[in-house]
Design a protein around this motif. Structure first.
Motif, PDB file in Angstrom:
ATOM      1  N   PRO A  66      -0.471 -11.153  -3.558  1.00 30.11           N
ATOM      2  CA  PRO A  66      -0.611 -10.086  -2.587  1.00 30.11           C
ATOM      3  C   PRO A  66      -1.931  -9.043  -2.229  1.00 30.11           C
ATOM      4  O   PRO A  66      -1.900  -8.264  -3.212  1.00 30.11           O
ATOM      5  N   LEU A  67      -2.474  -9.317  -1.050  1.00 29.71           N
ATOM      6  CA  LEU A  67      -4.199  -8.621  -0.861  1.00 29.71           C
ATOM      7  C   LEU A  67      -3.648  -7.494   0.296  1.00 29.71           C
ATOM      8  O   LEU A  67      -3.743  -8.067   1.386  1.00 29.71           O
ATOM      9  N   GLU A  68      -3.113  -6.970   0.283  1.00 27.57           N
ATOM     10  CA  GLU A  68      -4.099  -6.314   2.088  1.00 27.57           C
ATOM     11  C   GLU A  68      -5.736  -6.068   1.712  1.00 27.57           C
ATOM     12  O   GLU A  68      -6.690  -5.424   1.520  1.00 27.57           O
ATOM     13  N   VAL A  69      -5.790  -6.074   2.892  1.00 23.00           N
ATOM     14  CA  VAL A  69      -7.249  -6.388   3.562  1.00 23.00           C
ATOM     15  C   VAL A  69      -7.567  -5.898   4.742  1.00 23.00           C
ATOM     16  O   VAL A  69      -6.956  -6.390   5.326  1.00 23.00           O
TER      17      VAL A  69
ATOM     18  N   VAL B  29      -7.315  -3.142   0.723  1.00 24.01           N
ATOM     19  CA  VAL B  29      -6.955  -1.916   0.817  1.00 24.01           C
ATOM     20  C   VAL B  29      -6.372  -1.440  -0.487  1.00 24.01           C
ATOM     21  O   VAL B  29      -6.159  -0.633  -1.222  1.00 24.01           O
ATOM     22  N   THR B  30      -5.041  -2.727  -1.336  1.00 22.82           N
ATOM     23  CA  THR B  30      -4.570  -2.272  -2.342  1.00 22.82           C
ATOM     24  C   THR B  30      -4.287  -3.336  -2.755  1.00 22.82           C
ATOM     25  O   THR B  30      -4.536  -4.669  -1.991  1.00 22.82           O
ATOM     26  N   ASN B  31      -4.090  -3.819  -3.928  1.00 23.56           N
ATOM     27  CA  ASN B  31      -3.619  -5.065  -4.331  1.00 23.56           C
ATOM     28  C   ASN B  31      -2.272  -5.089  -4.996  1.00 23.56           C
ATOM     29  O   ASN B  31      -2.027  -3.766  -5.799  1.00 23.56           O
ATOM     30  N   GLY B  32      -1.488  -5.902  -4.816  1.00 19.32           N
ATOM     31  CA  GLY B  32       0.153  -5.637  -5.357  1.00 19.32           C
ATOM     32  C   GLY B  32       0.053  -5.813  -7.102  1.00 19.32           C
ATOM     33  O   GLY B  32       1.327  -5.743  -7.215  1.00 19.32           O
TER      34      GLY B  32
ATOM     35  N   THR C 126       1.014  -1.455  -0.115  1.00 18.88           N
ATOM     36  CA  THR C 126       0.181   0.377   0.229  1.00 18.88           C
ATOM     37  C   THR C 126       0.815   0.803   0.398  1.00 18.88           C
ATOM     38  O   THR C 126       0.828   2.338  -1.147  1.00 18.88           O
ATOM     39  N   ARG C 127       2.130   1.600   1.138  1.00 21.99           N
ATOM     40  CA  ARG C 127       2.588   2.414   0.951  1.00 21.99           C
ATOM     41  C   ARG C 127       3.662   2.563  -0.372  1.00 21.99           C
ATOM     42  O   ARG C 127       3.715   3.463  -0.805  1.00 21.99           O
ATOM     43  N   GLU C 128       3.944   1.435  -1.191  1.00 22.49           N
ATOM     44  CA  GLU C 128       4.435   1.633  -2.289  1.00 22.49           C
ATOM     45  C   GLU C 128       3.904   2.197  -3.512  1.00 22.49           C
ATOM     46  O   GLU C 128       4.679   3.183  -4.213  1.00 22.49           O
ATOM     47  N   LYS C 129       2.498   1.811  -3.245  1.00 24.51           N
ATOM     48  CA  LYS C 129       1.484   1.605  -3.940  1.00 24.51           C
ATOM     49  C   LYS C 129       1.499   3.947  -4.021  1.00 24.51           C
ATOM     50  O   LYS C 129       1.071   4.432  -4.764  1.00 24.51           O
ATOM     51  N   ILE C 130       1.256   4.237  -2.896  1.00 25.06           N
ATOM     52  CA  ILE C 130       1.034   5.273  -2.478  1.00 25.06           C
ATOM     53  C   ILE C 130       2.552   6.625  -2.799  1.00 25.06           C
ATOM     54  O   ILE C 130       2.478   7.493  -3.481  1.00 25.06           O
TER      55      ILE C 130
END
Ligand code: 5RP
Length: 225
Positions: free
Chosen positions: A136-139, A197-200, A105-109
């Motif tokens: 990976p999924l952040e959930v 929240v985010t997917n990889g 998530t932080r990487e994508k941001i």
């Protein structure tokens, strides 16, 4: 050359993309760590760094590199010309799977806030088609079962990453067995599942440049404007 030397070679190649007196976007993982260690050796050249994880922030700080919050950088009107990070898989179109370290998530941001994404990796990360590495999924924890259900309906086999909590207090579900023929579409599909929240998948905003370290030297892949 062993794996560590290849990672160091890719990280060293990324230094040539940096500009003096700017803020650097810094990724997470063992390859990004090699990059951090090299940046540290010339830290006076840069204004500071925005980190994509607590672990990278800590490593930067330990080296005496000034760690900046993304919000303060953007509020000050400062640019982040380059984000440097590794990947778990890279396809020829520079679509990526990331999140093996759980910092997706932080990487994508930070990648989204940066003008250019320079991906650094050894040649083992280069694939013809994404999907061998579980996505990976952040959930958000209370959505675990809903997201697992959605992952199965998209053809995958979900597994909660054991004993892992992200920097944002969430869980990670790794989805194996996906056939990723259209990375942009699949990224959007997973983004639309409530609780994700985010997917990889980094396809809507993939890498602009990939520096792939091989025993014969650095292979530079470009393809995005
Ligand atoms: C962390 C990541 C990493 O970039 C990815 O897992 C690659 O790591 P490494 O450089 O250790 O192989 O996405 O969330």
């Amino acid at each position: 050359m062993d794996a560590r030397q290849l990672k160091e070679a890719a990280a060293a190649a990324a230094l040539t993309y940096l500009q003096p007196d700017t803020v650097i976007g810094v990724g997470t993982g063992s390859t990004a760590n090699c990059f951090i260690d090299l940046v540290a050796a010339q830290k006076e050249r840069y204004r500071g760094a925005v980190a994509s994880s607590a672990a990278s922030a800590e490593r930067l700080a330990r080296h005496g590199v000034r760690v900046l919050e993304l919000n303060e950088v953007m509020d000050a009107g400062w640019d982040i010309p380059v984000y440097v990070d590794g990947a778990d898989e890279i396809d020829p179109g520079l679509n990526l799977v990331k999140g093996g370290g759980g910092a997706l998530t932080r990487e994508k941001i930070v990648a989204a806030a940066s003008r250019r994404f320079v991906c650094i990796a050894d040649a083992s990360k280069l694939v013809d088609r994404l999907g061998r590495f579980p996505l990976p999924l952040e959930v958000i924890p209370m959505a675990r079962a809903l997201v697992e259900h959605a992952a199965r309906s998209l053809g995958g086999t979900p597994q909660v990453r054991p004993n892992f909590v992200t920097d944002n207090g969430n869980i990670v579900i790794d989805v194996a067995g996906l056939s990723i023929t259209d990375p942009v579409m699949l990224e959007m599909r997973f983004n639309s599942v409530p609780g994700v929240v985010t997917n990889g998948l980094f396809a809507q905003r993939g890498a602009d440049v990939a520096l792939i370290a091989t025993p014969d030297g650095i292979r530079t892949l470009t393809g995005r404007p």
